[in-house]
Design a protein around this motif. Structure first.
Motif, PDB file in Angstrom:
ATOM      1  N   GLY A  62     -30.223 -48.271  30.499  1.00 49.49           N
ATOM      2  CA  GLY A  62     -28.903 -47.702  30.237  1.00 49.49           C
ATOM      3  C   GLY A  62     -27.756 -48.606  30.621  1.00 49.49           C
ATOM      4  N   GLU A  63     -28.039 -49.808  31.088  1.00 56.29           N
ATOM      5  CA  GLU A  63     -26.995 -50.798  31.357  1.00 56.29           C
ATOM      6  C   GLU A  63     -26.908 -51.762  30.176  1.00 56.29           C
ATOM      7  OE1 GLU A  63     -26.876 -51.382  36.124  1.00 56.29           O
ATOM      8  OE2 GLU A  63     -28.618 -52.246  35.116  1.00 56.29           O
ATOM      9  N   GLY A  64     -25.798 -52.467  30.096  1.00 61.79           N
ATOM     10  CA  GLY A  64     -25.626 -53.412  29.012  1.00 61.79           C
ATOM     11  C   GLY A  64     -24.512 -54.391  29.319  1.00 61.79           C
ATOM     12  N   ALA A  65     -24.197 -55.213  28.346  1.00 55.58           N
ATOM     13  CA  ALA A  65     -23.139 -56.202  28.508  1.00 55.58           C
ATOM     14  C   ALA A  65     -22.488 -56.457  27.161  1.00 55.58           C
ATOM     15  CB  ALA A  65     -23.696 -57.502  29.081  1.00 55.58           C
ATOM     16  N   VAL A  66     -21.194 -56.791  27.193  1.00 54.71           N
ATOM     17  CA  VAL A  66     -20.460 -57.153  25.985  1.00 54.71           C
ATOM     18  C   VAL A  66     -19.988 -58.597  26.123  1.00 54.71           C
ATOM     19  CG1 VAL A  66     -19.755 -54.802  25.419  1.00 54.71           C
ATOM     20  CG2 VAL A  66     -18.333 -56.181  26.942  1.00 54.71           C
ATOM     21  N   PHE A  67     -19.926 -59.293  24.998  1.00 49.62           N
ATOM     22  CA  PHE A  67     -19.636 -60.731  24.993  1.00 49.62           C
ATOM     23  C   PHE A  67     -18.562 -61.038  23.959  1.00 49.62           C
ATOM     24  CE2 PHE A  67     -24.101 -59.680  25.504  1.00 49.62           C
ATOM     25  CZ  PHE A  67     -24.385 -60.175  26.758  1.00 49.62           C
ATOM     26  N   ASP A  68     -17.784 -62.078  24.225  1.00 50.05           N
ATOM     27  CA  ASP A  68     -16.773 -62.477  23.256  1.00 50.05           C
ATOM     28  C   ASP A  68     -17.374 -63.279  22.116  1.00 50.05           C
ATOM     29  OD1 ASP A  68     -17.038 -64.337  25.535  1.00 50.05           O
ATOM     30  OD2 ASP A  68     -15.725 -65.615  24.354  1.00 50.05           O
ATOM     31  N   THR A  69     -18.532 -63.921  22.339  1.00 46.40           N
ATOM     32  CA  THR A  69     -19.135 -64.776  21.322  1.00 46.40           C
ATOM     33  C   THR A  69     -20.667 -64.736  21.407  1.00 46.40           C
ATOM     34  OG1 THR A  69     -19.147 -66.679  22.814  1.00 46.40           O
ATOM     35  CG2 THR A  69     -17.208 -66.420  21.385  1.00 46.40           C
ATOM     36  N   PRO A  70     -21.354 -65.078  20.306  1.00 42.50           N
ATOM     37  CA  PRO A  70     -22.811 -65.151  20.355  1.00 42.50           C
ATOM     38  C   PRO A  70     -23.330 -66.288  21.239  1.00 42.50           C
ATOM     39  CG  PRO A  70     -22.003 -65.818  18.190  1.00 42.50           C
ATOM     40  CD  PRO A  70     -20.847 -65.231  18.928  1.00 42.50           C
ATOM     41  N   GLY A  71     -22.527 -67.316  21.468  1.00 41.59           N
ATOM     42  CA  GLY A  71     -22.948 -68.369  22.391  1.00 41.59           C
ATOM     43  C   GLY A  71     -23.090 -67.836  23.802  1.00 41.59           C
ATOM     44  N   CYS A  72     -22.160 -66.948  24.194  1.00 48.71           N
ATOM     45  CA  CYS A  72     -22.261 -66.311  25.505  1.00 48.71           C
ATOM     46  C   CYS A  72     -23.444 -65.344  25.547  1.00 48.71           C
ATOM     47  CB  CYS A  72     -20.961 -65.575  25.825  1.00 48.71           C
ATOM     48  SG  CYS A  72     -19.556 -66.657  26.181  1.00 48.71           S
ATOM     49  N   LEU A  73     -23.686 -64.639  24.439  1.00 47.74           N
ATOM     50  CA  LEU A  73     -24.841 -63.751  24.370  1.00 47.74           C
ATOM     51  C   LEU A  73     -26.128 -64.540  24.597  1.00 47.74           C
ATOM     52  CD1 LEU A  73     -25.521 -60.936  21.821  1.00 47.74           C
ATOM     53  CD2 LEU A  73     -27.242 -62.693  22.191  1.00 47.74           C
ATOM     54  N   PHE A  74     -26.232 -65.730  24.018  1.00 52.48           N
ATOM     55  CA  PHE A  74     -27.411 -66.581  24.212  1.00 52.48           C
ATOM     56  C   PHE A  74     -27.611 -66.908  25.691  1.00 52.48           C
ATOM     57  CE2 PHE A  74     -28.847 -68.926  20.134  1.00 52.48           C
ATOM     58  CZ  PHE A  74     -28.867 -67.740  19.425  1.00 52.48           C
ATOM     59  N   ALA A  75     -26.520 -67.271  26.372  1.00 54.49           N
ATOM     60  CA  ALA A  75     -26.627 -67.626  27.790  1.00 54.49           C
ATOM     61  C   ALA A  75     -27.108 -66.436  28.609  1.00 54.49           C
ATOM     62  CB  ALA A  75     -25.283 -68.135  28.305  1.00 54.49           C
ATOM     63  N   TYR A  76     -26.549 -65.270  28.343  1.00 55.70           N
ATOM     64  CA  TYR A  76     -26.943 -64.059  29.064  1.00 55.70           C
ATOM     65  C   TYR A  76     -28.406 -63.730  28.784  1.00 55.70           C
ATOM     66  CZ  TYR A  76     -26.996 -59.121  30.476  1.00 55.70           C
ATOM     67  OH  TYR A  76     -27.313 -57.921  31.056  1.00 55.70           O
TER      68      TYR A  76
END
Length: 210
Positions: free
Chosen positions: A101-115
């Motif tokens: 039930g936790e999550g995260a939001v990102f400004d870009t897909p590059g940041c999503l990759f890092a996470y």
């Protein structure tokens, strides 16, 4: 074409991947405005709210996410990787949801990759949404096909650029890479979210890793 720091020699995306594997990849470009690492916001979890299983600083910006559909991007949220505000980057923002039930939001897909490569909690990612590069709408991040664009000159105007290009259909991803003139790409440069590794994180956000 991307160039190694201190030389005039161009390098390919595969050389960048090799450099990342040995810890010598070029650091990612800096933020293009908005937010700093010290920012806080009402969309972030407080220290007390961060899951007990959090293992790195990315866990400081987790949000509640039921995972059944995308949550709204609002001003109080911050990207756990770069601390920018995803709501300000509607053409690029994306999100992931964990099983707990936790999550995260990102400004870009590059940041999503890092996470994704350095997930701060033990619970697996069960859902996600990312802006399709040509769809102009959110698509399923777990089923998307990502073109590994890395040329820093061609992506200089992007937030936190360069960024991988998400597509709902592999055929569209292949057509895009064939038309991309800034660097030589092949079908091996189209990957899924499951393929994302710490080497990819190093390439896209090497200066923002936990």
């Amino acid at each position: 074409m991307t160039r190694l720091e201190g030389t005039g020699d161009p390098i390919t995306r595969r050389q960048l991947l090799g450099a990342a594997g040995t810890g010598t990849a070029i650091a990612a470009a800096g933020c293009l405005g908005g937010g700093s690492e010290d920012d806080t916001g009402s969309g972030d979890r407080s220290d007390e709210e961060v899951g007990e299983g959090a293992t790195n600083r990315y866990g400081e910006s987790l949000v509640d996410h039921p995972g059944d559909e995308p949550i709204a991007f609002v001003d109080g949220q911050h990207c756990p990787v770069c601390r920018m505000t995803p709501a300000s980057y509607s053409g690029w923002h994306c999100q992931l949801a964990h099983e707990n039930g936790e999550g995260a939001v990102f400004d870009t897909p590059g940041c999503l990759f890092a996470y994704y490569a350095y997930q701060p909690v033990e619970e697996p990612v069960t859902a996600g949404w990312v802006m399709g590069i040509e769809a102009d709408d959110l698509i399923d991040a777990t089923e998307a096909h990502y073109v590994l664009v890395t040329d820093s000159e061609a992506t200089a105007d992007e937030p936190m650029g360069p960024n991988p290009r998400p597509f709902a259909d592999r055929e569209d991803a292949v057509a895009y890479l064939e038309a991309w003139e800034a660097e030589d790409l092949t079908e091996e440069d189209v990957i899924s979210l499951d393929d994302v590794s710490q080497e990819h994180a190093e390439i896209y956000r090497g200066s923002r890793l936990p």
